[in-house]
Motif scaffolding. Structure first.
Motif, short mmCIF file in Angstrom:
data_model
loop_
_atom_site.label_atom_id
_atom_site.label_comp_id
_atom_site.label_asym_id
_atom_site.label_seq_id
_atom_site.Cartn_x
_atom_site.Cartn_y
_atom_site.Cartn_z
N LEU A 1 0.81 -1.22 0.00
CA LEU A 1 0.00 0.00 0.00
C LEU A 1 0.85 1.27 0.00
CD1 LEU A 1 -2.66 -1.13 2.62
CD2 LEU A 1 -3.03 -0.84 0.16
N GLY A 2 2.12 1.15 0.36
CA GLY A 2 2.95 2.35 0.43
C GLY A 2 2.36 3.33 1.43
N ASP A 3 2.22 4.59 1.00
CA ASP A 3 1.64 5.61 1.90
C ASP A 3 0.20 5.93 1.54
OD1 ASP A 3 1.99 6.90 -0.49
OD2 ASP A 3 3.21 8.54 0.31
N LEU A 4 -0.47 4.99 0.88
CA LEU A 4 -1.88 5.23 0.50
C LEU A 4 -2.75 5.52 1.70
CD1 LEU A 4 -4.14 5.09 -1.75
CD2 LEU A 4 -4.41 2.69 -1.07
N VAL A 5 -2.55 4.76 2.79
CA VAL A 5 -3.36 4.93 4.00
C VAL A 5 -2.44 5.02 5.21
CG1 VAL A 5 -5.37 3.74 3.04
CG2 VAL A 5 -3.62 2.43 4.27
N GLU A 6 -2.98 5.54 6.29
CA GLU A 6 -2.21 5.62 7.54
C GLU A 6 -2.04 4.23 8.14
OE1 GLU A 6 -2.47 7.56 12.06
OE2 GLU A 6 -4.07 7.95 10.59
N LYS A 7 -0.81 3.95 8.59
CA LYS A 7 -0.51 2.67 9.23
C LYS A 7 0.23 2.92 10.55
CE LYS A 7 1.56 1.25 5.43
NZ LYS A 7 2.31 0.44 4.43
#
Length: 519
Positions: free
Chosen positions: A459-465
């Protein structure tokens, strides 16, 4: 060996064969050969389109207990060395059916990748008949051989070829060789095989172009086929939405779980049984399933763009991420280097290779203690290594382990390294965290059972993790990106349980439906 019930079932399966299939058995002497010949003859008796022929193949087959499939008089690249009973019986039956004209259940994108292979690929798959993961690899490679004459695959029963096992330093199954070199070992699925194949031969992906197939705009694209993904797919389809599921394999980690006793209303089941029920349930709805594929990337927008590992692109209004988690690695010296040579993650698959030997299980949670109990009936001794001062497993499991004479439990210890000699695990080095003293224990195998990590890297930086890679969600399974939802073990939801993952999948679907209505 084959009961009348099995033979009658085979008659039904083979009733619609269109091509003639000959099971060609290499001539020669071997103590197991009469048993194999009868086994093959019994199978051939169920259809007039099946036959057995004993023949000197001039080196095409490995030994007198090797046989190959010929279709209408021509080899189709599928060979077996040994008697494919146990879990591999289904692999043989499917190979026969696919060779005879039964359609392959493979996505068009995968077909395109495999048919574009121009190189000569010779796969050898070493299996154990008690391994429940091995058939997935065998069946995948058999399908590849069926699709492309440049590909051959041989399934080898490691129990009957001990000299070969020793020669190649194999201590785990499945182990796959490609053109004489190690290609893959340990637990691996079709999607991972494809990833490795594309990495080694990138031209097949460039030529394939995702099979040239495109879908219309989807309402919901679900990434992941475990309990959370299946629940999300069913709930979405029941709303009349256009739904696509992309999954490396249906079932996810649940498929590897042998005992499930906490599914409410189902007192006892197994992972494979539950996965079968989930697949049957999905068949009741209009769901496009793209199995054995991964998502390479997701691009933002009111309409999201999802690019698959086959090169195919899906446009979708919403995305639900349900990719679950994978086994956590120790990260100590000697672990990665010895996977398949004494380091393992699946006690069900690789336990039989350590019969009568001393082994270790790293991890004192439920999975670790369950692994120790499973192994105790096979190996000479099991030592459980737990990092914390106390075991984390349920009391009932701890009590069972404590009652076994050949299970020893070491608490408050840290694994330092796995020691190997001549390509095989020889010992484990660990430190007593209370005294800081280092110890070495001689053993033959190490089974790592220290939990899971979320499958969220793609996902890379698509969503907050979180720093641990879990996707941050709210009570509606919403992520930081509008129109992107997440559910199950890949998220911050506490308590990683099957029943919780299913309920989270349902929530994510309902939230996605609400988003579509509003937009």
């Amino acid at each position: 060996m084959l009961t009348n019930d099995i033979l009658n079932a085979l008659k039904g399966y083979t009733a619609n064969m269109t091509n003639t299939v000959t099971l060609v058995l290499q001539t020669g002497d071997h103590e197991k050969r009469p048993e194999l010949l009868k086994f093959l003859t019994d199978i051939a008796s169920v259809s007039d389109k099946l036959s057995v022929e004993e023949r000197d193949t001039n080196g095409q087959l490995r030994s007198p207990i090797s046989f190959m499939l010929e279709v209408d008089g021509q080899p189709n690249g599928i060979q077996f060395s040994g008697l494919p009973g146990g879990h591999e019986f289904n692999s043989l039956v499917l190979a026969i059916l696919h060779s005879s004209g039964t359609p392959l259940k493979l996505d068009e994108g995968i077909r395109s990748l495999i048919t574009n292979v121009q190189e000569e690929l010779k796969f050898e798959v070493f299996v154990s008949l008690s391994c429940h993961n091995c058939p997935d690899v065998v069946q995948a490679l058999n399908q590849f051989a069926t699709l492309n004459p440049n590909i051959t695959t041989e399934t080898i029963d490691g129990g009957l070829y001990k000299d070969l096992i020793e020669e190649r330093n194999i201590q785990g199954v499945p182990t796959v060789f490609l053109n004489g070199e190690v290609f893959a070992n340990g637990k691996i699925d079709t999607a991972q095989l494809l990833d490795k194949l594309v990495a080694q031969y990138p031209a097949i992906k460039e030529a394939g172009n995702g099979g040239g197939k495109t879908l219309p705009l989807q309402d919901v694209t679900i990434i992941g086929g475990g309990p959370a993904g299946v629940a999300a797919a069913i709930y979405s389809a029941r709303k009349g939405l256009k739904v696509t599921m992309v999954a490396d394999r249906i079932g996810g980690q649940v498929k590897d779980t042998m005992g499930i006793e906490n599914m409410i209303s189902i007192p006892k089941t197994t992972g494979p049984e539950l996965v079968g029920k989930m697949q049957e349930h999905m068949k009741d709805y209009d769901i496009t399933i793209k199995e054995h594929l991964r998502v390479d990337r997701i691009e933002k927008g009111d309409v999201k763009t999802v690019t698959l590992s086959s090169g195919e692109v899906i446009e979708t209004r919403t995305v639900i991420i349900a990719t679950g988690a994978k086994w956590r690695e120790l990260g100590v010296p000697g672990e990665k280097e010895n996977v398949g040579n004494g380091v393992a993650y699946c006690p069900h698959c690789d336990g039989p290779f350590f019969k009568g030997k001393d082994v270790a299980v790293i991890g004192g949670g439920n999975s670790g203690v369950e692994a120790a109990l499973d192994l105790a009936g096979i190996v000479k001794s099991v030592t459980v290594y737990e990092f914390l001062p106390e075991l984390k497993a349920d009391k009932v499991l701890v009590d069972q382990a404590s009652s076994r004479d050949n299970i020893r439990i070491l608490k408050n210890v840290a694994t330092q390294q796995i020691v190997a000699e001549n390509g095989k695990v020889k010992a484990i080095e660990y430190k007593d965290r209370a005294t800081e003293q280092t110890h070495i224990q001689d053993l033959s195998g190490v089974f790592v059972q220290i939990g899971l990590i979320p499958n969220s890297d793609f996902l890379g930086d698509l969503v907050e993790k979180t720093p641990y890679g879990e996707i941050v969600i709210n009570e509606k399974c919403e992520t930081s990106e509008p129109g992107v939802y997440a559910c199950g073990d890949v998220t911050t939801v506490p308590y990683k349980q099957i029943v919780i993952a299913m309920s989270e999948g349902a929530k994510a679907s309902l939230a996605a439906f609400e988003h579509i209505l509003k937009s």
